[in-house]
Design a protein around this motif. Structure first.
Motif, mmCIF file in Angstrom:
data_model
loop_
_atom_site.group_PDB
_atom_site.id
_atom_site.type_symbol
_atom_site.label_atom_id
_atom_site.label_comp_id
_atom_site.label_asym_id
_atom_site.label_seq_id
_atom_site.Cartn_x
_atom_site.Cartn_y
_atom_site.Cartn_z
ATOM 1 N N GLY A 171 0.819 -1.204 0.000
ATOM 2 C CA GLY A 171 0.000 0.000 0.000
ATOM 3 C C GLY A 171 0.853 1.254 0.000
ATOM 4 N N ALA A 172 0.277 2.345 -0.471
ATOM 5 C CA ALA A 172 1.037 3.589 -0.610
ATOM 6 C C ALA A 172 0.915 4.516 0.592
ATOM 7 C CB ALA A 172 0.589 4.335 -1.867
ATOM 8 N N TRP A 173 -0.146 4.355 1.409
ATOM 9 C CA TRP A 173 -0.450 5.380 2.401
ATOM 10 C C TRP A 173 -0.025 5.014 3.817
ATOM 11 C CZ3 TRP A 173 -0.898 9.430 -0.234
ATOM 12 C CH2 TRP A 173 -1.496 9.406 -1.491
ATOM 13 N N GLY A 174 0.826 4.054 3.961
ATOM 14 C CA GLY A 174 1.397 3.742 5.257
ATOM 15 C C GLY A 174 2.808 4.291 5.351
ATOM 16 N N PHE A 200 4.254 6.518 2.395
ATOM 17 C CA PHE A 200 3.886 7.935 2.431
ATOM 18 C C PHE A 200 4.693 8.685 3.487
ATOM 19 C CE2 PHE A 200 1.070 11.416 3.915
ATOM 20 C CZ PHE A 200 1.070 12.160 2.749
ATOM 21 N N VAL A 201 4.891 8.033 4.638
ATOM 22 C CA VAL A 201 5.733 8.642 5.684
ATOM 23 C C VAL A 201 7.145 8.867 5.160
ATOM 24 C CG1 VAL A 201 6.762 8.277 7.964
ATOM 25 C CG2 VAL A 201 4.367 7.668 7.560
ATOM 26 N N THR A 251 8.010 9.302 2.102
ATOM 27 C CA THR A 251 7.965 10.400 1.134
ATOM 28 C C THR A 251 8.063 11.740 1.851
ATOM 29 O OG1 THR A 251 6.582 9.085 -0.356
ATOM 30 C CG2 THR A 251 6.608 11.454 -0.708
ATOM 31 N N GLU A 288 9.437 -1.646 6.926
ATOM 32 C CA GLU A 288 8.541 -2.023 5.828
ATOM 33 C C GLU A 288 8.952 -3.368 5.233
ATOM 34 O OE1 GLU A 288 6.873 0.010 1.725
ATOM 35 O OE2 GLU A 288 9.017 0.178 2.204
ATOM 36 N N PHE A 339 7.470 6.225 -5.617
ATOM 37 C CA PHE A 339 6.191 6.308 -4.905
ATOM 38 C C PHE A 339 5.014 6.289 -5.878
ATOM 39 C CE2 PHE A 339 2.801 8.760 -2.773
ATOM 40 C CZ PHE A 339 2.612 7.933 -1.667
ATOM 41 N N TYR A 387 4.177 2.286 -5.924
ATOM 42 C CA TYR A 387 3.175 2.165 -4.870
ATOM 43 C C TYR A 387 1.771 2.595 -5.330
ATOM 44 C CZ TYR A 387 6.971 1.480 -1.516
ATOM 45 O OH TYR A 387 8.052 0.987 -0.817
ATOM 46 N N LEU A 388 1.668 3.694 -6.074
ATOM 47 C CA LEU A 388 0.357 4.223 -6.428
ATOM 48 C C LEU A 388 -0.257 3.541 -7.638
ATOM 49 C CD1 LEU A 388 0.793 8.081 -5.913
ATOM 50 C CD2 LEU A 388 -0.457 6.461 -4.479
#
Length: 292
Positions: free
Chosen positions: A155-158, A161-162, A164, A210, A286, A290-291
């Motif tokens: 997933g991209a938002w765990g 994203f942090v 990033t 991760e 990212f 990921y997206l």
């Protein structure tokens, strides 16, 4: 060895030979370790220590030469051109891996899920991304899954994203440190570098977490083409972040020692260029890993 108008000719270098010896010991030790030899670990550690000694010695020599004032403007231009070509080679390096991801995701996997190829592999194979390859081909006669392991796409938002946010923030602090150097504000320079180095190593720590979670959930290098491309791209980028953070740590130490002026700070510029390149590559990762 140099004058104001003459190009600096460096003395005979021995550190590259020492560095080569260290790398040779590491590679030889790793090969022996893979083959079960008891000397493998010893050789790897010895090579690593030799390589560290080489880095310390060579960095010290270069900083002494730079601070002694023997480099003229021609040397500065050569250094900058060399760094530009190095970053260009790094761009080409990552372009190959991004190209591999695009080819695999948009061409290779869909082709495998069409026509005669699909029938040859397995009628259940759909050729959609992300794929674990044989894992999606169905069951054997006993009802067992065919090869592979179960996994879920990252997933991209765990943590990604942090990470990033961490890297983008480190780019800001690096630029802030540069402005401090140009303004002869040593305190701002050091604070900016401390923040940049800290954010860089925090990024590496988050990526390690991760990776641990990914392996625990079944996503590994052996989890089909998705696993191999994921770890190939993010792993090489993580290595570059480690290298960049170590370089910036050296720049921080030199700044603390009083090195660099607004007129003479190529080492800082080179480190900053490299760090901003690492930031841009991560943005690409990212988005495309990921997206998409």
């Amino acid at each position: 060895m140099s004058t104001k108008d003459a190009y600096y000719v460096p003395h005979k270098a021995t550190w590259p030979v020492i560095g080569t010896a260290g790398l040779f010991c590491m590679v030889a030790g790793f090969a022996n370790y893979l083959n079960g030899s008891s000397v493998g670990v010893f050789l790897m550690l010895t090579g690593f220590l030799i390589f560290i000694v080489m880095l310390v010695g060579w960095f010290t020599l270069q900083s002494r030469e730079s601070e002694s004032g023997i480099f003229n403007s021609q040397v500065g231009i050569s250094y900058r051109m060399g760094m530009m070509w190095f970053i260009f080679s790094e761009v080409a390096f990552f372009a190959v891996f991004f190209g591999t991801l695009w080819y695999t995701r948009n061409l290779s996997v869909p082709w495998l899920g069409e026509g005669a190829t699909k029938e040859f592999l397995h009628p259940l194979f759909e050729g959609t991304w992300p794929t674990n390859g044989p894992e999606q081909l169905g069951l054997d006669k006993e009802g067992n899954r065919i090869f592979g392991a179960e996994f879920e796409p990252m997933g991209a938002w765990g943590l990604p994203f942090v990470n990033t946010l961490l890297l983008l923030s480190s780019g800001v602090t690096c630029t802030w440190a540069h402005h401090g150097l140009l303004a002869k504000n040593r305190n701002q320079l050091i604070k900016g570098l401390v923040a940049t180095v800290g954010l860089g190593f925090l990024f590496v720590l988050c990526q390690a977490v991760e990776y641990h979670e990914a392996y625990a959930e079944g996503l590994t290098l052996g989890t089909g083409i998705y696993g191999s491309t994921f770890f190939m791209l993010t792993g090489f980028h993580g290595f570059h972040v480690c290298v960049g953070a170590i370089i910036l740590s050296v720049i921080l130490f030199r700044s603390w020692k009083g090195h660099f002026t607004p007129e003479n700070h190529f080492a800082f510029e080179a480190a900053a260029w490299y760090w901003h390149f690492v930031d841009v590559v991560w943005l690409g990762l990212f988005i495309f890993v990921y997206l998409m």
